[in-house]
Design a protein around this motif. Structure first.
Motif, PDB file in Angstrom:
ATOM      1  N   LEU A  95       0.305  20.336  -3.319  1.00  0.00           N
ATOM      2  CA  LEU A  95      -0.992  19.710  -3.591  1.00  0.00           C
ATOM      3  C   LEU A  95      -2.154  20.531  -3.066  1.00  0.00           C
ATOM      4  CD1 LEU A  95      -0.102  16.002  -2.748  1.00  0.00           C
ATOM      5  CD2 LEU A  95      -0.323  17.035  -5.013  1.00  0.00           C
ATOM      6  N   ILE A  96      -1.854  21.553  -2.273  1.00  0.00           N
ATOM      7  CA  ILE A  96      -2.940  22.388  -1.739  1.00  0.00           C
ATOM      8  C   ILE A  96      -3.733  23.059  -2.846  1.00  0.00           C
ATOM      9  CG2 ILE A  96      -1.838  22.830   0.478  1.00  0.00           C
ATOM     10  CD1 ILE A  96      -0.914  25.532  -0.668  1.00  0.00           C
ATOM     11  N   PHE A  97      -3.173  23.137  -4.037  1.00  0.00           N
ATOM     12  CA  PHE A  97      -3.891  23.767  -5.141  1.00  0.00           C
ATOM     13  C   PHE A  97      -4.762  22.781  -5.905  1.00  0.00           C
ATOM     14  CE2 PHE A  97      -0.254  26.554  -4.399  1.00  0.00           C
ATOM     15  CZ  PHE A  97      -0.908  27.767  -4.241  1.00  0.00           C
ATOM     16  N   GLU A  98      -4.807  21.539  -5.444  1.00  0.00           N
ATOM     17  CA  GLU A  98      -5.672  20.549  -6.065  1.00  0.00           C
ATOM     18  C   GLU A  98      -6.962  20.411  -5.257  1.00  0.00           C
ATOM     19  OE1 GLU A  98      -3.786  16.837  -6.711  1.00  0.00           O
ATOM     20  OE2 GLU A  98      -2.068  17.691  -7.775  1.00  0.00           O
ATOM     21  N   ALA A  99      -8.078  20.510  -5.929  1.00  0.00           N
ATOM     22  CA  ALA A  99      -9.368  20.393  -5.244  1.00  0.00           C
ATOM     23  C   ALA A  99      -9.476  19.039  -4.560  1.00  0.00           C
ATOM     24  CB  ALA A  99     -10.512  20.574  -6.245  1.00  0.00           C
ATOM     25  N   GLY A 100      -9.956  19.032  -3.335  1.00  0.00           N
ATOM     26  CA  GLY A 100     -10.154  17.787  -2.609  1.00  0.00           C
ATOM     27  C   GLY A 100      -8.991  17.364  -1.754  1.00  0.00           C
ATOM     28  N   TYR A 101      -7.878  18.106  -1.797  1.00  0.00           N
ATOM     29  CA  TYR A 101      -6.729  17.754  -0.958  1.00  0.00           C
ATOM     30  C   TYR A 101      -7.064  17.996   0.506  1.00  0.00           C
ATOM     31  CZ  TYR A 101      -2.018  17.876   0.994  1.00  0.00           C
ATOM     32  OH  TYR A 101      -0.903  17.643   1.753  1.00  0.00           O
ATOM     33  N   LEU A 102      -6.693  17.038   1.380  1.00  0.00           N
ATOM     34  CA  LEU A 102      -7.045  17.146   2.790  1.00  0.00           C
ATOM     35  C   LEU A 102      -5.846  17.348   3.711  1.00  0.00           C
ATOM     36  CD1 LEU A 102      -9.830  14.469   3.298  1.00  0.00           C
ATOM     37  CD2 LEU A 102     -10.058  16.930   3.003  1.00  0.00           C
ATOM     38  N   GLY A 103      -4.664  17.449   3.170  1.00  0.00           N
ATOM     39  CA  GLY A 103      -3.506  17.703   4.002  1.00  0.00           C
ATOM     40  C   GLY A 103      -2.750  16.462   4.420  1.00  0.00           C
ATOM     41  N   CYS A 104      -3.430  15.311   4.595  1.00  0.00           N
ATOM     42  CA  CYS A 104      -2.725  14.112   5.040  1.00  0.00           C
ATOM     43  C   CYS A 104      -3.590  12.880   4.803  1.00  0.00           C
ATOM     44  CB  CYS A 104      -2.362  14.216   6.522  1.00  0.00           C
ATOM     45  SG  CYS A 104      -1.473  12.778   7.146  1.00  0.00           S
ATOM     46  N   TYR A 105      -2.949  11.817   4.299  1.00  0.00           N
ATOM     47  CA  TYR A 105      -3.680  10.566   4.045  1.00  0.00           C
ATOM     48  C   TYR A 105      -4.179   9.939   5.346  1.00  0.00           C
ATOM     49  CZ  TYR A 105       0.575   8.373   5.726  1.00  0.00           C
ATOM     50  OH  TYR A 105       1.632   8.013   6.520  1.00  0.00           O
ATOM     51  N   ALA A 106      -3.531  10.251   6.495  1.00  0.00           N
ATOM     52  CA  ALA A 106      -3.934   9.639   7.763  1.00  0.00           C
ATOM     53  C   ALA A 106      -5.324  10.089   8.185  1.00  0.00           C
ATOM     54  CB  ALA A 106      -2.923   9.968   8.863  1.00  0.00           C
ATOM     55  N   SER A 107      -5.784  11.219   7.646  1.00  0.00           N
ATOM     56  CA  SER A 107      -7.129  11.696   7.971  1.00  0.00           C
ATOM     57  C   SER A 107      -8.208  10.893   7.259  1.00  0.00           C
ATOM     58  CB  SER A 107      -7.272  13.174   7.577  1.00  0.00           C
ATOM     59  OG  SER A 107      -6.361  13.980   8.262  1.00  0.00           O
ATOM     60  N   VAL A 108      -7.830  10.220   6.183  1.00  0.00           N
ATOM     61  CA  VAL A 108      -8.804   9.542   5.335  1.00  0.00           C
ATOM     62  C   VAL A 108      -9.124   8.165   5.903  1.00  0.00           C
ATOM     63  CG1 VAL A 108      -9.242   8.696   3.003  1.00  0.00           C
ATOM     64  CG2 VAL A 108      -7.891  10.776   3.342  1.00  0.00           C
ATOM     65  N   SER A 109     -10.400   7.825   5.926  1.00  0.00           N
ATOM     66  CA  SER A 109     -10.817   6.550   6.522  1.00  0.00           C
ATOM     67  C   SER A 109     -10.197   5.363   5.796  1.00  0.00           C
ATOM     68  CB  SER A 109     -12.340   6.431   6.513  1.00  0.00           C
ATOM     69  OG  SER A 109     -12.837   6.445   5.178  1.00  0.00           O
ATOM     70  N   ASN A 110      -9.928   5.501   4.505  1.00  0.00           N
ATOM     71  CA  ASN A 110      -9.342   4.417   3.725  1.00  0.00           C
ATOM     72  C   ASN A 110      -7.877   4.705   3.410  1.00  0.00           C
ATOM     73  OD1 ASN A 110      -9.846   1.836   2.777  1.00  0.00           O
ATOM     74  ND2 ASN A 110     -10.455   2.502   0.725  1.00  0.00           N
ATOM     75  N   GLY A 111      -7.179   5.260   4.399  1.00  0.00           N
ATOM     76  CA  GLY A 111      -5.756   5.521   4.272  1.00  0.00           C
ATOM     77  C   GLY A 111      -5.001   4.805   5.382  1.00  0.00           C
ATOM     78  N   PHE A 112      -3.961   4.043   5.045  1.00  0.00           N
ATOM     79  CA  PHE A 112      -3.261   3.219   6.032  1.00  0.00           C
ATOM     80  C   PHE A 112      -1.774   3.141   5.733  1.00  0.00           C
ATOM     81  CE2 PHE A 112      -7.572   1.527   5.524  1.00  0.00           C
ATOM     82  CZ  PHE A 112      -8.037   1.581   6.836  1.00  0.00           C
ATOM     83  N   VAL A 113      -1.040   2.752   6.757  1.00  0.00           N
ATOM     84  CA  VAL A 113       0.375   2.409   6.640  1.00  0.00           C
ATOM     85  C   VAL A 113       0.522   0.932   6.965  1.00  0.00           C
ATOM     86  CG1 VAL A 113       2.685   2.768   7.605  1.00  0.00           C
ATOM     87  CG2 VAL A 113       1.156   4.719   7.262  1.00  0.00           C
ATOM     88  N   ILE A 114       1.281   0.222   6.149  1.00  0.00           N
ATOM     89  CA  ILE A 114       1.592  -1.179   6.426  1.00  0.00           C
ATOM     90  C   ILE A 114       3.079  -1.260   6.715  1.00  0.00           C
ATOM     91  CG2 ILE A 114       1.608  -3.530   5.531  1.00  0.00           C
ATOM     92  CD1 ILE A 114      -0.773  -2.730   3.772  1.00  0.00           C
ATOM     93  N   ASP A 115       3.421  -1.723   7.907  1.00  0.00           N
ATOM     94  CA  ASP A 115       4.824  -1.709   8.289  1.00  0.00           C
ATOM     95  C   ASP A 115       5.517  -3.033   7.997  1.00  0.00           C
ATOM     96  OD1 ASP A 115       4.276  -3.483  10.377  1.00  0.00           O
ATOM     97  OD2 ASP A 115       4.749  -2.073  11.979  1.00  0.00           O
ATOM     98  N   HIS A 116       6.762  -3.125   8.394  1.00  0.00           N
ATOM     99  CA  HIS A 116       7.624  -4.258   8.083  1.00  0.00           C
ATOM    100  C   HIS A 116       7.196  -5.550   8.759  1.00  0.00           C
ATOM    101  CE1 HIS A 116       8.807  -2.527  11.841  1.00  0.00           C
ATOM    102  NE2 HIS A 116       9.682  -3.473  12.098  1.00  0.00           N
TER     103      HIS A 116
END
Length: 449
Positions: free
Chosen positions: A333-354
């Motif tokens: 995905l590094i060849f896609e413009a706007g890729y940041l390396g990890c969703y955890a860096s994004v303010s609207n990126g989350f994990v919902i656990d069990h």
């Protein structure tokens, strides 16, 4: 003012020619050695004196238009950081990893999750999940969900119902969505694949751990009625049937234990004629991580784990093994413009656990973690110390990242590892060490001559 060549240009050698690739813009072009020399000469003429481009105006225009050259007074580091800040704060894109359960039918030795952790999202949690997602979506925005685990197909009824409901919300709000899943493939038969496709899931990643013999040793069944049952042949057959409904991405975990068996694995997959059933193959090193012993995290064990530099030295050979057997390799995905390396860096990126906890990174699954809140009592995301530690992670804060040509591709790579070991050097991606070898493979298919 003039122009100057971008600090984010890479010259990637390729069979007597060269790819000019700009890591900030994601643009690339293949040039002969003579054409590259001409571009450098023209850019030099258009340097500090700002001389008129004259007969070279087309060349200069091409360089500037594609980001290979920038105004002489441009602060490119500031531009890269601004791009990062703009993207991480974009509330119109919501990225979620949802793990309805940590239960799994396999017991792989390297798994970092605590599968004894009780709890699972159920029908009573569905309204809470939908309310949380609705609160974070923006009309006409985007939503990406990765269904994770444990083994997510142990929660298939919840996932299929939830995905259907989420799609209805997205359709009503004009939101573009993409659903994928990470599965060990054991339960991914034709009927299950059809169910997943029917509720909007389009791709599934399945992992192998070496040849049939090694895979069966590592990925052994933990089911009470099938203890230790081999899984390789069942997964191979599932891939064949599931590919009629889903895109199947295969990840090959690589360690010092199985490295000598990777070519045998690819031979076995080729003998099963899976080349047209697997959309892409990629390789990744197993790493040391355990939610119950943070002191060892990201520190390789000598007899098991490769360092990233060691893996990088082998990666081109692994890719050649795959393509030589007729498989397509995954384009990062590094060849896609706007890729940041990890969703955890994004303010609207989350994990919902069990347990319904809202986390920032899947490496916190099954551990103590530090939840923002839960979907069960969600009233909003608070700007507390836990959230601020992620937003405070600055990709330019480490000198080796700030001055690196790859900064606009990885933005300091894995934020969790950098937060866990703040005094250690950044854990860079493999392409930092082998880009001259691996980038031509990806650039050949996407670059105009």
């Amino acid at each position: 003012m003039g122009i100057k060549l971008s600090r984010y240009n890479l010259e990637v050698p390729d069979d007597g020619g060269v790819f000019l690739f700009n890591t900030y813009r994601g643009t690339s072009v293949r040039l002969s050695a003579e054409q590259m020399a001409l571009m450098k000469e023209v850019a030099g003429r258009m340097g500090a004196d700002g001389a008129d481009a004259g007969e070279w105006s087309a060349v200069v225009g091409f360089l500037v238009e594609n980001g290979f050259a920038v105004p002489g007074d441009a602060d490119e580091l500031a531009m890269a950081v601004e791009k990062y800040d703009t993207t991480v704060s974009d509330a119109s894109s919501l990225s979620l990893v949802i793990a309805p359960s940590l239960k799994c039918n396999m017991k792989c030795y390297y798994c970092y999750e605590d599968k004894s952790s009780e709890g699972a999202l159920d029908a009573e949690d569905l309204d809470s999940l939908l309310a949380f997602i609705s609160s974070r979506l923006t009309a006409n925005g985007t939503l990406g969900i990765t269904w994770f685990g444990g083994e997510p197909l142990l929660s298939k009824p919840f996932i299929t119902r939830a995905a259907d409901e989420i799609r209805r919300i997205c359709d009503a709000m004009g939101v573009r969505y993409a659903f994928r899943m990470v599965s060990n493939g054991y339960f991914l038969d034709a009927a299950t694949a059809a169910e997943l496709a029917a509720c909007g899931i389009t791709s599934v990643q399945v992992t192998f751990d070496g040849s049939r013999q090694e895979h069966n040793r590592v990925r052994r069944s933990s089911l009470d009625h099938r203890p230790g049952e081999p899984s390789f042949d069942r997964i191979v057959e599932n891939i064949r049937s599931a590919s009629r409904h889903l895109r199947i991405l295969v990840r090959v975990n690589v360690s010092r234990i199985n490295i000598d068996q990777v070519d045998t694995l690819l031979e076995q997959l080729a003998a099963a004629q899976l080349q047209d059933h697997i959309s892409n193959v990629y390789f990744y090193p197993v790493f040391n991580f355990n939610v119950s012993d943070e002191s060892t995290n990201y520190v390789p064990k000598e007899k098991i784990h490769f360092t990233m530099t060691d893996f990088a030295r082998m990666e081109r050979n692994l890719i050649d093994m795959a393509t030589g057997r007729g498989f397509k390799v995954f384009v990062p995905l590094i060849f896609e413009a706007g890729y940041l390396g990890c969703y955890a860096s994004v303010s609207n990126g989350f994990v919902i656990d069990h347990r319904g906890r809202i986390l920032k990174c899947d490496h916190e699954l099954g551990g103590g973690g530090a939840a923002q809140t839960t979907i069960r009592d969600f009233t909003g995301i608070e700007d507390d110390d836990e959230l601020r530690k992620w937003s405070a992670k600055r990709p330019e804060s480490n000198p080796s990242c700030r001055d690196c040509v790859f900064l606009p591709l990885c933005y300091a790579h894995c934020p969790h590892s950098n937060l866990a070991l703040p005094d250690q050097p950044p854990r860079c991606p493999s392409y930092k060490y082998n880009w001259k070898d691996v980038f031509p493979i990806y650039l050949r298919d996407r670059t105009p001559a």
